[in-house]
Design an enzyme around this catalytic site. Structure first.
Site, PDB file in Angstrom:
ATOM      1  N   LYS A 185       0.859  -1.190   0.000  1.00 53.74           N
ATOM      2  CA  LYS A 185       0.000   0.000   0.000  1.00 53.74           C
ATOM      3  C   LYS A 185       0.888   1.231   0.000  1.00 53.74           C
ATOM      4  O   LYS A 185       1.841   1.305   0.777  1.00 53.74           O
ATOM      5  CB  LYS A 185      -0.845  -0.031   1.297  1.00 53.74           C
ATOM      6  CG  LYS A 185      -1.776   1.139   1.472  1.00 53.74           C
ATOM      7  CD  LYS A 185      -3.152   0.808   0.938  1.00 53.74           C
ATOM      8  CE  LYS A 185      -4.031   2.036   0.824  1.00 53.74           C
ATOM      9  NZ  LYS A 185      -3.682   2.917  -0.311  1.00 53.74           N
ATOM     10  N   LYS A 216       5.489   2.365   8.368  1.00 51.59           N
ATOM     11  CA  LYS A 216       4.270   3.028   8.880  1.00 51.59           C
ATOM     12  C   LYS A 216       3.191   2.001   9.174  1.00 51.59           C
ATOM     13  O   LYS A 216       2.543   2.047  10.221  1.00 51.59           O
ATOM     14  CB  LYS A 216       3.714   4.011   7.827  1.00 51.59           C
ATOM     15  CG  LYS A 216       4.498   5.277   7.716  1.00 51.59           C
ATOM     16  CD  LYS A 216       3.826   6.242   6.736  1.00 51.59           C
ATOM     17  CE  LYS A 216       4.858   7.196   6.208  1.00 51.59           C
ATOM     18  NZ  LYS A 216       4.341   8.298   5.426  1.00 51.59           N
ATOM     19  N   LYS A 264       5.055   1.927  -3.176  1.00 47.23           N
ATOM     20  CA  LYS A 264       5.084   3.354  -3.569  1.00 47.23           C
ATOM     21  C   LYS A 264       5.302   3.440  -5.068  1.00 47.23           C
ATOM     22  O   LYS A 264       5.919   2.567  -5.673  1.00 47.23           O
ATOM     23  CB  LYS A 264       6.228   4.078  -2.853  1.00 47.23           C
ATOM     24  CG  LYS A 264       6.013   5.571  -2.751  1.00 47.23           C
ATOM     25  CD  LYS A 264       5.043   5.923  -1.645  1.00 47.23           C
ATOM     26  CE  LYS A 264       4.787   7.397  -1.533  1.00 47.23           C
ATOM     27  NZ  LYS A 264       4.103   7.732  -0.270  1.00 47.23           N
ATOM     28  N   THR A 281      -3.908  12.895   7.033  1.00 46.01           N
ATOM     29  CA  THR A 281      -2.492  13.022   7.394  1.00 46.01           C
ATOM     30  C   THR A 281      -2.326  14.143   8.409  1.00 46.01           C
ATOM     31  O   THR A 281      -1.667  13.983   9.448  1.00 46.01           O
ATOM     32  CB  THR A 281      -1.641  13.279   6.133  1.00 46.01           C
ATOM     33  OG1 THR A 281      -1.872  12.193   5.234  1.00 46.01           O
ATOM     34  CG2 THR A 281      -0.164  13.358   6.457  1.00 46.01           C
ATOM     35  N   ASN A 297      -1.411  19.392   0.870  1.00 48.00           N
ATOM     36  CA  ASN A 297      -2.431  18.618   1.583  1.00 48.00           C
ATOM     37  C   ASN A 297      -2.083  18.490   3.069  1.00 48.00           C
ATOM     38  O   ASN A 297      -2.895  18.805   3.935  1.00 48.00           O
ATOM     39  CB  ASN A 297      -2.565  17.230   0.934  1.00 48.00           C
ATOM     40  CG  ASN A 297      -3.491  16.323   1.721  1.00 48.00           C
ATOM     41  OD1 ASN A 297      -3.086  15.716   2.701  1.00 48.00           O
ATOM     42  ND2 ASN A 297      -4.749  16.269   1.331  1.00 48.00           N
ATOM     43  N   SER A 332      -6.571   5.642   4.577  1.00 44.85           N
ATOM     44  CA  SER A 332      -6.606   4.892   3.315  1.00 44.85           C
ATOM     45  C   SER A 332      -7.034   3.451   3.589  1.00 44.85           C
ATOM     46  O   SER A 332      -7.814   2.861   2.833  1.00 44.85           O
ATOM     47  CB  SER A 332      -5.232   4.882   2.649  1.00 44.85           C
ATOM     48  OG  SER A 332      -5.092   5.997   1.804  1.00 44.85           O
TER      49      SER A 332
HETATM   50  P1  NAD Z   1       1.418  18.480  -1.730  1.00 45.70           P
HETATM   51  O1  NAD Z   1       1.883  18.270  -3.118  1.00 45.70           O
HETATM   52  O2  NAD Z   1      -0.036  18.615  -1.470  1.00 45.70           O
HETATM   53  O3  NAD Z   1       2.151  19.786  -1.112  1.00 45.70           O
HETATM   54  C1  NAD Z   1       3.545  19.934  -1.089  1.00 45.70           C
HETATM   55  C2  NAD Z   1       3.866  21.310  -0.519  1.00 45.70           C
HETATM   56  O4  NAD Z   1       5.290  21.419  -0.371  1.00 45.70           O
HETATM   57  C3  NAD Z   1       3.440  22.466  -1.429  1.00 45.70           C
HETATM   58  O5  NAD Z   1       3.061  23.576  -0.643  1.00 45.70           O
HETATM   59  C4  NAD Z   1       4.745  22.802  -2.182  1.00 45.70           C
HETATM   60  O6  NAD Z   1       4.799  24.141  -2.634  1.00 45.70           O
HETATM   61  C5  NAD Z   1       5.751  22.571  -1.080  1.00 45.70           C
HETATM   62  N1  NAD Z   1       7.103  22.310  -1.595  1.00 45.70           N
HETATM   63  C6  NAD Z   1       7.446  21.586  -2.684  1.00 45.70           C
HETATM   64  N2  NAD Z   1       8.795  21.609  -2.838  1.00 45.70           N
HETATM   65  C7  NAD Z   1       9.279  22.369  -1.817  1.00 45.70           C
HETATM   66  C8  NAD Z   1      10.567  22.777  -1.421  1.00 45.70           C
HETATM   67  N3  NAD Z   1      11.658  22.402  -2.110  1.00 45.70           N
HETATM   68  N4  NAD Z   1      10.700  23.545  -0.314  1.00 45.70           N
HETATM   69  C9  NAD Z   1       9.619  23.925   0.392  1.00 45.70           C
HETATM   70  N5  NAD Z   1       8.360  23.585   0.058  1.00 45.70           N
HETATM   71  C10 NAD Z   1       8.205  22.810  -1.031  1.00 45.70           C
HETATM   72  O7  NAD Z   1       2.055  17.267  -0.896  1.00 45.70           O
HETATM   73  P2  NAD Z   1       1.513  16.627   0.439  1.00 45.70           P
HETATM   74  O8  NAD Z   1       0.590  15.524   0.102  1.00 45.70           O
HETATM   75  O9  NAD Z   1       1.116  17.696   1.389  1.00 45.70           O
HETATM   76  O10 NAD Z   1       2.863  15.930   0.953  1.00 45.70           O
HETATM   77  C11 NAD Z   1       3.867  16.663   1.641  1.00 45.70           C
HETATM   78  C12 NAD Z   1       4.786  15.676   2.346  1.00 45.70           C
HETATM   79  O11 NAD Z   1       3.990  14.884   3.244  1.00 45.70           O
HETATM   80  C13 NAD Z   1       5.487  14.685   1.429  1.00 45.70           C
HETATM   81  O12 NAD Z   1       6.749  14.357   1.967  1.00 45.70           O
HETATM   82  C14 NAD Z   1       4.578  13.487   1.466  1.00 45.70           C
HETATM   83  O13 NAD Z   1       5.251  12.281   1.107  1.00 45.70           O
HETATM   84  C15 NAD Z   1       4.177  13.508   2.919  1.00 45.70           C
HETATM   85  N6  NAD Z   1       2.958  12.757   3.192  1.00 45.70           N
HETATM   86  C16 NAD Z   1       1.776  13.101   2.614  1.00 45.70           C
HETATM   87  C17 NAD Z   1       0.660  12.345   2.885  1.00 45.70           C
HETATM   88  C18 NAD Z   1      -0.693  12.694   2.326  1.00 45.70           C
HETATM   89  O14 NAD Z   1      -1.663  11.983   2.644  1.00 45.70           O
HETATM   90  N7  NAD Z   1      -0.833  13.736   1.546  1.00 45.70           N
HETATM   91  C19 NAD Z   1       0.738  11.229   3.729  1.00 45.70           C
HETATM   92  C20 NAD Z   1       1.968  10.922   4.314  1.00 45.70           C
HETATM   93  C21 NAD Z   1       3.075  11.693   4.031  1.00 45.70           C
END
Ligand code: NAD
Length: 423
Positions: free
Chosen positions: A79, A103, A115, A199, A230, A357
């Protein structure tokens, strides 16, 4: 990949796969597992590389590269999300799949980790091009995935619309409706209530637990959040709603800082679908400056390798709660731990996404849907238990929270592999 340290001449390791393997090995040694268990778990069982030709709107053809990694399926189906980003690499996808296994182990879900990723920049693609790419990816990996094999989900720069296209493509290939093939879908297509915010909700629960351990109140606490997508934007909102002062946020283009607290509702209204908002302001600071702000809670919620040995000494938070995957290097983890800063590691802190999820997949399998309250109550129980297991393991073994989380996470996979007779 390495960063040259001018003073020592030694490189800091920034390869997330290598650092993950280092901690897995340490965790297995602490738990007393023999070498073959590490040999099994240090890499995904399977990695598929695909090439996806897409007709672009201007009539040209562009060929994209994508990956799907399945780390370990001893516990159950794999997953994990699919990332659309120009910096996706094979090594990153492998590491992300291992983190997903960890996780799932930490919050005790019946899954292994998977992934996927596609090297692309969705910010420069049209809606139609994104749909064709999403469908093309599913056609390319369809042999390997499925509701009882490997279940994708959203990650960086993918969302519920992309999940809907992917689910539709998979259902067409299989010739039956397959909502359980993918999670993070829109609610009308079998998505779970509370998945969008899961999250961030999980990270909020981790902050509450960290606050109890560190004896500070969330009411009035100063919070800095890197990333306004997100994970980061909802987290900022939840913190704001709980009476914390969100004094800094950022996106890929820069950061905003107000010691009196930012207007989070306004920023949420103004951010675009990629989590960009700082381009609307003039007095921005850099992401590096943001990370070093004086605050109580720092939440990296963007990308990898943000806190390194270069800046770990200047982090002024009392707790770092990692919503992003891999934001802190191993050397930086040691520096922060030695400085008495509590780290709630990614594999624990961001497990709320995969937990809901899992709820979505359960609801799809049952054809029976839960209320938002039911989702939230179950999420809270699971996250609080996960925090307690990791915290107690850290205390009992005198190790930092990251190593403790790996110890908790890796044990289930190792045991399942052993019972199956693999090692
Ligand atoms: P997203 O695409 O919705 O948002 C990413 C954010 O990070 C945006 O605001 C973008 O502008 C910013 N960003 C991108 N590159 C950057 C940089 N170099 N410096 C600073 N900011 C930067 O992504 P998300 O889903 O919010 O995921 C963010 C992190 O959380 C990732 O590492 C992801 O793997 C992790 N994560 C997300 C989820 C989920 O359910 N969305 C779950 C577990 C982990």
């Amino acid at each position: 990949m390495g960063r040259q340290n001018v003073a020592s001449g030694q490189q800091e390791n920034l390869d997330v796969l290598v650092s993950t393997q280092t901690v897995i090995q340490e965790a297995l040694e602490k738990l007393g597992y023999p070498e073959p268990v590490y040999e099994l778990l240090k890499e995904p069982l399977r990695l598929l590389t695909v090439r996806i030709p897409i007709k672009m709107d201007d009539g040209s053809v562009q060929v994209f590269t994508g990956y799907r990694a399945q780390h370990n399926d001893a516990v159950g189906p794999t997953k994990g999300g699919v990332r659309f980003h120009p910096d996706v690499t094979e090594s990153e996808v492998k590491a992300l799949s291992i983190w997903m296994s960890l996780k799932c182990g930490i919050v005790d879900l019946p899954y292994g980790g998977g992934k996927g990723g596609i090297i692309c920049d969705p910010r420069k693609m049209s809606f139609g091009e994104l749909e064709r790419l999403s469908r093309g990816y599913v056609r390319a990996i369809s042999q390997l995935v499925g509701p009882t094999k490997d279940v994708p989900a959203p990650d960086v720069f993918t969302n519920s619309q992309i999940m809907a296209w992917m689910m539709d493509e998979y259902s067409r290939i299989r010739e039956f409706d397959s909502p359980g093939f993918i999670t993070g879908k829109p609610i009308v297509l079998g998505g779970s209530r509370g998945r969008d915010t899961a999250t961030a909700k999980g990270v909020t629960i981790m902050i509450e637990e960290a606050a109890k351990k560190r004896g500070f109140d969330i009411q009035g606490a100063r919070v800095v959040v890197q990333g306004f997508g997100n994970a980061g934007s909802y987290l900022a909102k939840f913190m704001h709603d709980m009476g914390a002062k969100v004094i800094g946020i950022s996106d890929a283009l820069g950061a905003l800082h107000d010691p009196n607290g930012l207007d989070i509702e306004y920023l949420l209204e103004k951010r675009d679908s990629f989590g960009t908002v700082t381009n609307l302001f003039q007095n921005t600071i850099s992401n590096q400056e943001l990370l070093e702000l004086d605050c109580d809670i720092l939440v990296p919620a963007a990308v990898e390798n943000q806190i390194t040995r270069e800046n770990a000494d200047r982090i002024r938070a009392s707790a770092v709660v990692e919503a992003a995957n891999g934001p802190t290097t191993l050397e930086a983890t040691k520096i922060l731990h030695d400085r008495g800063i509590l780290i709630v590691p990614d594999v624990l802190a961001s497990a709320g996404g995969v937990t809901v999820s899992y709820f979505e997949w359960v609801q799809n399998n049952q054809g029976f849907y839960w209320t938002e309250e039911e989702v939230e109550t179950r999420l809270r129980d699971i996250m609080v238990q996960g925090f307690a297991n990791v915290y107690n393991t850290a205390q009992a073994n005198g190790v930092d929270m990251r190593l403790a989380a790996y110890m908790v996470g890796v044990r289930k996979m190792a045991e399942a592999s052993r019972f199956r007779g693999w090692v």
